[in-house]
Design a protein around this motif. Structure first.
Motif, mmCIF file in Angstrom:
data_model
loop_
_atom_site.group_PDB
_atom_site.id
_atom_site.type_symbol
_atom_site.label_atom_id
_atom_site.label_comp_id
_atom_site.label_asym_id
_atom_site.label_seq_id
_atom_site.Cartn_x
_atom_site.Cartn_y
_atom_site.Cartn_z
ATOM 1 N N ASN A 14 0.890 -0.996 -0.020
ATOM 2 C CA ASN A 14 -0.044 0.079 0.172
ATOM 3 C C ASN A 14 0.849 1.290 0.059
ATOM 4 N N LEU A 15 1.916 1.196 0.731
ATOM 5 C CA LEU A 15 3.027 2.376 0.825
ATOM 6 C C LEU A 15 3.573 2.446 -0.589
ATOM 7 N N GLY A 16 3.774 1.523 -1.185
ATOM 8 C CA GLY A 16 4.229 1.547 -2.650
ATOM 9 C C GLY A 16 3.304 2.108 -3.421
ATOM 10 N N VAL A 17 2.151 1.987 -3.481
ATOM 11 C CA VAL A 17 1.001 2.391 -4.397
ATOM 12 C C VAL A 17 0.949 4.037 -4.326
ATOM 13 N N THR A 18 1.163 4.273 -2.922
ATOM 14 C CA THR A 18 1.016 5.939 -2.590
ATOM 15 C C THR A 18 2.072 6.467 -3.211
ATOM 16 N N LEU A 19 3.642 5.983 -2.883
ATOM 17 C CA LEU A 19 4.601 6.509 -3.484
ATOM 18 C C LEU A 19 4.510 6.727 -5.008
ATOM 19 N N ALA A 20 4.095 5.732 -5.602
ATOM 20 C CA ALA A 20 4.104 5.675 -7.035
ATOM 21 C C ALA A 20 3.077 6.772 -7.295
ATOM 22 N N THR A 21 1.914 6.836 -6.850
ATOM 23 C CA THR A 21 1.009 7.945 -7.059
ATOM 24 C C THR A 21 1.660 9.465 -7.013
ATOM 25 N N LEU A 22 2.407 9.504 -5.960
ATOM 26 C CA LEU A 22 3.068 10.861 -5.737
ATOM 27 C C LEU A 22 4.104 11.126 -6.770
ATOM 28 N N GLY A 23 4.951 10.053 -7.000
ATOM 29 C CA GLY A 23 5.933 10.106 -7.865
ATOM 30 C C GLY A 23 5.627 10.435 -9.466
ATOM 31 N N GLN A 24 4.355 9.887 -9.672
ATOM 32 C CA GLN A 24 3.677 10.229 -11.073
ATOM 33 C C GLN A 24 3.541 11.594 -11.214
ATOM 34 N N ARG A 25 3.190 12.322 -10.120
ATOM 35 C CA ARG A 25 2.867 13.804 -10.264
ATOM 36 C C ARG A 25 4.262 14.631 -10.152
ATOM 37 N N GLU A 26 5.351 14.175 -9.686
ATOM 38 C CA GLU A 26 6.690 14.861 -9.586
ATOM 39 C C GLU A 26 7.349 14.647 -10.895
ATOM 40 N N THR A 27 8.544 15.613 -11.046
ATOM 41 C CA THR A 27 9.378 15.593 -11.966
ATOM 42 C C THR A 27 10.413 14.569 -11.809
ATOM 43 N N GLY A 28 10.824 14.419 -10.630
ATOM 44 C CA GLY A 28 11.891 13.284 -10.506
ATOM 45 C C GLY A 28 11.387 11.959 -10.374
ATOM 46 N N THR A 29 12.336 11.255 -9.936
ATOM 47 C CA THR A 29 12.211 9.614 -9.878
ATOM 48 C C THR A 29 12.314 9.047 -8.577
ATOM 49 N N ALA A 30 12.473 9.884 -7.654
ATOM 50 C CA ALA A 30 13.013 9.158 -6.059
ATOM 51 C C ALA A 30 11.754 8.613 -5.586
ATOM 52 N N ARG A 31 10.417 9.144 -5.552
ATOM 53 C CA ARG A 31 9.344 8.565 -5.087
ATOM 54 C C ARG A 31 9.210 7.492 -5.668
ATOM 55 N N LEU A 32 9.431 7.146 -7.264
ATOM 56 C CA LEU A 32 9.081 5.992 -7.875
ATOM 57 C C LEU A 32 10.148 4.897 -7.678
ATOM 58 N N GLU A 34 11.396 4.620 -4.811
ATOM 59 C CA GLU A 34 11.164 4.159 -3.197
ATOM 60 C C GLU A 34 9.747 3.033 -3.358
ATOM 61 N N ALA A 35 8.937 3.515 -4.564
ATOM 62 C CA ALA A 35 7.758 2.552 -4.561
ATOM 63 C C ALA A 35 8.228 1.094 -5.152
ATOM 64 N N VAL A 36 9.143 1.239 -6.088
ATOM 65 C CA VAL A 36 9.654 -0.043 -6.699
ATOM 66 C C VAL A 36 10.338 -1.023 -5.200
ATOM 67 N N ASN A 49 1.367 -6.796 -10.525
ATOM 68 C CA ASN A 49 0.827 -5.829 -11.189
ATOM 69 C C ASN A 49 1.144 -4.277 -10.827
ATOM 70 N N ASN A 50 1.440 -4.014 -9.411
ATOM 71 C CA ASN A 50 1.685 -2.793 -8.915
ATOM 72 C C ASN A 50 3.184 -2.361 -9.210
ATOM 73 N N LEU A 51 4.101 -3.347 -9.182
ATOM 74 C CA LEU A 51 5.666 -3.513 -9.573
ATOM 75 C C LEU A 51 5.492 -2.983 -10.952
ATOM 76 N N GLY A 52 4.624 -3.503 -11.764
ATOM 77 C CA GLY A 52 4.650 -3.222 -13.320
ATOM 78 C C GLY A 52 4.486 -1.727 -13.550
ATOM 79 N N VAL A 53 3.218 -1.406 -12.667
ATOM 80 C CA VAL A 53 2.951 0.162 -12.911
ATOM 81 C C VAL A 53 4.017 1.044 -12.637
ATOM 82 N N ALA A 54 4.912 0.902 -11.451
ATOM 83 C CA ALA A 54 6.029 1.903 -11.338
ATOM 84 C C ALA A 54 7.085 1.845 -12.301
ATOM 85 N N LEU A 55 7.570 0.425 -12.626
ATOM 86 C CA LEU A 55 8.240 0.322 -13.697
ATOM 87 C C LEU A 55 7.976 0.976 -14.844
#
Length: 468
Positions: A249-267, A269-271, A295-301
């Motif tokens: 669940n933490l990964g899903v949230t980090l990926a959501t935030l990472g998608q909205r940010e310009t960098g890749t740090a949150r993404l 962390e999600a992976v 599936n969630n790992l695939g989304v972040a990748l």
């Protein structure tokens, strides 16, 4: 001993029941509750009431064996007949329910419906679950049985969150957050540590979904804080399964935030969070949760590969989605299967664009199309968005191959999306899509690459993670 047979006459049947009270059991005490005859067709009314309480307790045990003990496994096919039996038991006219037993049976039935609705994709089961939990709260009050009340609020929140996420209903999601908040007023971190941590996890899950829908960073940060609270209790050493679930669940949230940010740090962390969870939630132990994690790992990748222009990460995403569909099948969990297939289509489309590979684009269209029969009835706006994904992919194919018929296919997909937009979307959304349709009409017959409508004109959508 209760014994007898079922007698059939034409299309009707009825029971011929006898009872024989034992008189020679060591230590047994005679009861004045029943008449002392050795045989009778007319069983005492008290018998039916007592039998009802016993069946009620057995029902709760059977449902717990499928929902609690089999968590992380596909159980909808086993729950379906049991749900029908429990409904019949609740509606039975013979005997009188003890109010406490009836509340327990309703709670268990609501839980069975929650699991069944979640896995089968049937929203009406989730709605029935919500109604039953609310009836239970009338009996299990906070003043009389505070812990049972808190657990019912928690499960009510889960049902509301699942249905709200599926129907894009802010009202239901806010109701879920309120229910978890009520549960946390009673649950104590020291006294009820595991229940308290589960409620924190569920609150975080709801804040995550609300933050996704409302594009609200504050709610997403609140979700991360709630997951952090849960992880203070669910450590890998003491409770590896729940620890891994919260990591997901933490990964899903980090990926959501990472998608909205310009960098890749949150993404990144999600992976890392997903990979930690996969060390514990293996396919052998919890096949359903394993599929959701893949599936969630695939989304972040996929997001990372798109942002870094890294085809290798996109290919890793495709591999993860293929792994996920080994357990998230159309027969078992159609909503999760459809989400994974759409994510697979997105990744294949990106690879096709970057490598100018028509075969990858055609595979993306195949993945998208596979979901259409299911999503139109259950999730019409998702169906419409998938049509737009198909149209976007066809325009890319047209640009590569100079085959103008691909624009015809794209236009047909846009027309399908427009039908649903007119039913569900605002006038401004419909107008934007009509403008895009006009661009396709203007591009028909023009095969010069610079004049063809590009995929960027079509409205996009976020990838589809799963959280539990």
């Amino acid at each position: 001993m209760i014994w007898g047979s079922v007698v059939s006459s034409g299309d009707k049947s009825y029971m011929r029941l006898y009872w024989t009270p034992s008189r020679e059991v060591s230590g047994a005490k005679a009861s004045d509750r029943y008449q002392p005859q050795t045989e009778t067709l007319a069983l005492p009314e008290a018998f039916w009431s007592d039998l009802k309480q016993i069946l009620g307790l057995l029902t709760q045990t059977r449902i717990a064996a499928l929902t609690v003990d089999q968590h992380g496994h596909y159980v909808a096919d086993k729950l379906a007949p049991l749900i029908a039996q429990v409904r019949a038991l609740i509606e039975s006219k013979e005997g009188v329910w003890n109010s406490e037993t009836l509340a327990g049976v309703r709670f268990s039935l609501a839980t069975a419906l929650l699991y069944y609705g979640e896995q089968s994709g049937k929203n009406e089961s989730l709605a029935e679950s919500i109604e039953l939990y609310r009836k239970v709260l009338d009996e299990w009050t906070r003043e009389r049985v505070p812990l049972d009340w808190a657990m019912t609020q928690n499960n009510l929140g889960l049902a509301l969150e699942t249905l709200g996420a599926r129907e894009n209903s802010t009202e239901q999601l806010e109701g879920a957050a309120a229910a978890f908040g009520e549960a946390l007023k009673v649950l104590n971190r020291e006294r009820d540590s595991h229940l308290w941590a589960m409620a924190q996890n569920n609150l975080g899950l709801t804040l995550k979904t609300l933050g996704q829908h409302a594009n609200n960073t504050e709610q997403l940060e609140g979700a991360i804080a709630a997951f952090g609270e849960a992880l203070n209790v669910f450590t890998r050493e003491r409770d590896s399964h729940r620890w891994a679930m919260v990591q997901n669940n933490l990964g899903v949230t980090l990926a959501t935030l990472g998608q909205r940010e310009t960098g890749t740090a949150r993404l990144d962390e999600a992976v890392a969070a997903y990979r930690r969870a996969l060390e514990e939630l293996t396919r052998q132990r919890v096949p359903m949760e394993w599929g959701e994690l893949e599936n969630n790992l695939g989304v972040a990748l996929k997001i990372l590969g798109e942002r870094k222009n890294d085809t290798e990460q996109l290919k890793q995403a495709v591999a993860a989605f293929h792994e996920a569909t080994k357990e998230l099948t159309h027969e078992r969990v159609p909503p999760l299967w459809a989400a994974t297939k759409r994510n697979l289509g997105d990744a294949l489309k990106l690879i096709g664009e970057r490598e100018s590979d028509e075969a990858q684009l055609e595979a993306a269209i195949t993945a998208y199309r596979e979901t259409l029969d299911y999503t139109r009835a259950q999730m019409p706006l998702d169906w419409a968005q998938t049509q737009l994904d198909i149209a976007s992919t066809y325009t890319e194919l047209c640009a590569m191959s100079c085959k103008s018929q691909y624009l015809d296919y794209a236009l047909a997909a846009v027309d399908g999306a427009l039908d649903e937009y007119r039913k569900h979307k605002t006038a401004s959304d419909v107008e934007k899509l009509e403008q895009i349709r006009n661009q396709f009409l203007g591009a028909k017959g023009i095969v010069a690459r610079s004049a063809i409508a590009r995929p960027g004109l079509l409205p996009g959508r976020p990838p589809l993670p799963v959280a539990k």
